[in-house]
Design a protein around this motif. Structure first.
Motif, PDB file in Angstrom:
ATOM      1  N   LEU A 276       9.312  -0.905  -8.673  1.00  0.00           N
ATOM      2  CA  LEU A 276       8.166  -1.737  -8.288  1.00  0.00           C
ATOM      3  C   LEU A 276       6.834  -1.006  -8.328  1.00  0.00           C
ATOM      4  O   LEU A 276       5.789  -1.645  -8.431  1.00  0.00           O
ATOM      5  CB  LEU A 276       8.379  -2.302  -6.879  1.00  0.00           C
ATOM      6  N   GLY A 277       6.858   0.312  -8.185  1.00  0.00           N
ATOM      7  CA  GLY A 277       5.616   1.074  -8.126  1.00  0.00           C
ATOM      8  C   GLY A 277       4.898   0.857  -6.812  1.00  0.00           C
ATOM      9  O   GLY A 277       5.426   0.266  -5.866  1.00  0.00           O
ATOM     10  N   ALA A 278       3.680   1.345  -6.732  1.00  0.00           N
ATOM     11  CA  ALA A 278       2.850   1.217  -5.535  1.00  0.00           C
ATOM     12  C   ALA A 278       2.007  -0.053  -5.628  1.00  0.00           C
ATOM     13  O   ALA A 278       1.880  -0.652  -6.690  1.00  0.00           O
ATOM     14  CB  ALA A 278       1.944   2.437  -5.401  1.00  0.00           C
TER      15      ALA A 278
ATOM     16  N   ASN B 197       5.966   5.850   2.855  1.00  0.00           N
ATOM     17  CA  ASN B 197       4.707   5.309   2.363  1.00  0.00           C
ATOM     18  C   ASN B 197       4.842   4.981   0.881  1.00  0.00           C
ATOM     19  O   ASN B 197       4.793   5.871   0.033  1.00  0.00           O
ATOM     20  CB  ASN B 197       3.568   6.305   2.593  1.00  0.00           C
ATOM     21  N   PHE B 198       5.004   3.714   0.591  1.00  0.00           N
ATOM     22  CA  PHE B 198       5.190   3.279  -0.793  1.00  0.00           C
ATOM     23  C   PHE B 198       3.892   3.243  -1.589  1.00  0.00           C
ATOM     24  O   PHE B 198       3.909   2.955  -2.774  1.00  0.00           O
ATOM     25  CB  PHE B 198       5.887   1.912  -0.821  1.00  0.00           C
ATOM     26  N   GLN B 199       2.765   3.543  -0.956  1.00  0.00           N
ATOM     27  CA  GLN B 199       1.492   3.580  -1.661  1.00  0.00           C
ATOM     28  C   GLN B 199       1.328   4.884  -2.437  1.00  0.00           C
ATOM     29  O   GLN B 199       0.497   4.991  -3.321  1.00  0.00           O
ATOM     30  CB  GLN B 199       0.334   3.407  -0.660  1.00  0.00           C
ATOM     31  N   SER B 200       2.122   5.869  -2.113  1.00  0.00           N
ATOM     32  CA  SER B 200       2.030   7.184  -2.756  1.00  0.00           C
ATOM     33  C   SER B 200       2.410   7.079  -4.235  1.00  0.00           C
ATOM     34  O   SER B 200       3.346   6.369  -4.603  1.00  0.00           O
ATOM     35  CB  SER B 200       2.979   8.157  -2.038  1.00  0.00           C
ATOM     36  N   ASP B 201       1.663   7.802  -5.084  1.00  0.00           N
ATOM     37  CA  ASP B 201       1.974   7.804  -6.521  1.00  0.00           C
ATOM     38  C   ASP B 201       3.360   8.386  -6.787  1.00  0.00           C
ATOM     39  O   ASP B 201       4.084   7.909  -7.646  1.00  0.00           O
ATOM     40  CB  ASP B 201       0.928   8.595  -7.307  1.00  0.00           C
ATOM     41  N   VAL B 202       3.701   9.452  -6.062  1.00  0.00           N
ATOM     42  CA  VAL B 202       5.015  10.087  -6.168  1.00  0.00           C
ATOM     43  C   VAL B 202       5.742   9.809  -4.860  1.00  0.00           C
ATOM     44  O   VAL B 202       5.280  10.216  -3.796  1.00  0.00           O
ATOM     45  CB  VAL B 202       4.877  11.605  -6.411  1.00  0.00           C
ATOM     46  N   PHE B 203       6.864   9.116  -4.922  1.00  0.00           N
ATOM     47  CA  PHE B 203       7.539   8.656  -3.714  1.00  0.00           C
ATOM     48  C   PHE B 203       7.830   9.781  -2.734  1.00  0.00           C
ATOM     49  O   PHE B 203       7.570   9.652  -1.540  1.00  0.00           O
ATOM     50  CB  PHE B 203       8.834   7.915  -4.058  1.00  0.00           C
ATOM     51  N   LYS B 204       8.345  10.908  -3.202  1.00  0.00           N
ATOM     52  CA  LYS B 204       8.724  11.987  -2.280  1.00  0.00           C
ATOM     53  C   LYS B 204       7.537  12.506  -1.485  1.00  0.00           C
ATOM     54  O   LYS B 204       7.694  12.971  -0.360  1.00  0.00           O
ATOM     55  CB  LYS B 204       9.432  13.133  -3.009  1.00  0.00           C
ATOM     56  N   ASN B 205       6.336  12.406  -2.033  1.00  0.00           N
ATOM     57  CA  ASN B 205       5.129  12.834  -1.305  1.00  0.00           C
ATOM     58  C   ASN B 205       4.760  11.856  -0.191  1.00  0.00           C
ATOM     59  O   ASN B 205       3.968  12.192   0.688  1.00  0.00           O
ATOM     60  CB  ASN B 205       3.949  13.002  -2.258  1.00  0.00           C
TER      61      ASN B 205
ATOM     62  N   THR C 292      17.432   5.346  -2.048  1.00  0.00           N
ATOM     63  CA  THR C 292      17.169   3.907  -2.163  1.00  0.00           C
ATOM     64  C   THR C 292      15.674   3.649  -2.299  1.00  0.00           C
ATOM     65  O   THR C 292      15.250   2.847  -3.138  1.00  0.00           O
ATOM     66  CB  THR C 292      17.747   3.164  -0.943  1.00  0.00           C
ATOM     67  N   GLY C 293      14.868   4.320  -1.473  1.00  0.00           N
ATOM     68  CA  GLY C 293      13.418   4.175  -1.560  1.00  0.00           C
ATOM     69  C   GLY C 293      12.890   4.607  -2.917  1.00  0.00           C
ATOM     70  O   GLY C 293      12.009   3.963  -3.494  1.00  0.00           O
ATOM     71  N   LEU C 294      13.437   5.698  -3.438  1.00  0.00           N
ATOM     72  CA  LEU C 294      13.024   6.199  -4.754  1.00  0.00           C
ATOM     73  C   LEU C 294      13.342   5.168  -5.839  1.00  0.00           C
ATOM     74  O   LEU C 294      12.510   4.894  -6.713  1.00  0.00           O
ATOM     75  CB  LEU C 294      13.726   7.521  -5.039  1.00  0.00           C
ATOM     76  N   LYS C 295      14.518   4.562  -5.757  1.00  0.00           N
ATOM     77  CA  LYS C 295      14.911   3.533  -6.726  1.00  0.00           C
ATOM     78  C   LYS C 295      13.927   2.359  -6.694  1.00  0.00           C
ATOM     79  O   LYS C 295      13.463   1.889  -7.736  1.00  0.00           O
ATOM     80  CB  LYS C 295      16.325   3.041  -6.403  1.00  0.00           C
TER      81      LYS C 295
ATOM     82  N   TYR D 250       8.471  -4.095   0.289  1.00  0.00           N
ATOM     83  CA  TYR D 250       9.306  -2.899   0.265  1.00  0.00           C
ATOM     84  C   TYR D 250      10.367  -2.955   1.367  1.00  0.00           C
ATOM     85  O   TYR D 250      11.503  -2.541   1.167  1.00  0.00           O
ATOM     86  CB  TYR D 250       8.447  -1.641   0.404  1.00  0.00           C
ATOM     87  N   GLU D 251       9.978  -3.479   2.509  1.00  0.00           N
ATOM     88  CA  GLU D 251      10.924  -3.608   3.626  1.00  0.00           C
ATOM     89  C   GLU D 251      12.093  -4.514   3.236  1.00  0.00           C
ATOM     90  O   GLU D 251      13.255  -4.187   3.492  1.00  0.00           O
ATOM     91  CB  GLU D 251      10.208  -4.160   4.850  1.00  0.00           C
ATOM     92  N   GLU D 252      11.792  -5.651   2.630  1.00  0.00           N
ATOM     93  CA  GLU D 252      12.844  -6.573   2.202  1.00  0.00           C
ATOM     94  C   GLU D 252      13.743  -5.934   1.151  1.00  0.00           C
ATOM     95  O   GLU D 252      14.974  -6.090   1.200  1.00  0.00           O
ATOM     96  CB  GLU D 252      12.238  -7.868   1.649  1.00  0.00           C
ATOM     97  N   CYS D 253      13.147  -5.214   0.211  1.00  0.00           N
ATOM     98  CA  CYS D 253      13.939  -4.548  -0.829  1.00  0.00           C
ATOM     99  C   CYS D 253      14.820  -3.460  -0.233  1.00  0.00           C
ATOM    100  O   CYS D 253      16.001  -3.333  -0.609  1.00  0.00           O
ATOM    101  CB  CYS D 253      13.026  -3.962  -1.906  1.00  0.00           C
TER     102      CYS D 253
END
Length: 125
Positions: A21-23, A108-116, A13-16, A30-33
């Motif tokens: 939305l990107g960073a 951390n949604f600020q990361s360029d790559v979500f999994k990182n 879900t976070g990856l989606k 992000y919390e609401e989404c």
């Protein structure tokens, strides 16, 4: 549903959300989404849950606030920071201990790559 099954749903879900939305947005976006998407999964989810701390005979109401808790098993702490610090990890570990939850995830949604930007933390799992 196990903690690991829940964490898989959270990651996907976070990856989606990150892909759409990107960073660069505020944490609450992000919390609401996440809350919106995860509630569609049929899981029991609470956001901004205030919890007390008991110290000896003293009860401190609203001592801490969980960003999101799923099925009373998995705690999500949402961040939009340049890096996850030891303070962020300590915060989540404290939440896990105070609630007796076994799994927490820093997202951390600020990361360029979500999994990182995803950190899993276990409390006696």
């Amino acid at each position: 549903m196990t903690e690991n099954e829940i964490s898989k749903i959270v990651f996907e879900t976070g990856l989606k959300i990150h892909k759409k939305l990107g960073a660069g947005l505020f944490e609450h976006v992000y919390e609401e989404c996440l809350f919106y998407e995860l509630t569609k999964s049929g899981l029991f989810i609470e956001k901004q849950k205030l919890l007390p701390i008991i110290y000896e005979d003293l009860r401190i109401e609203n001592a801490f606030r969980l960003d999101i808790i799923i099925e009373n098993k998995v705690i999500l702490e949402i961040k939009t920071v340049d890096y996850i610090s030891s303070n962020h990890k300590a915060q989540l570990l404290t939440y896990l201990k105070m609630t007796n939850c076994k799994l927490g995830m820093l997202l951390n949604f600020q990361s360029d790559v979500f999994k990182n930007g995803v950190t899993r933390m276990a409390n006696h799992l």
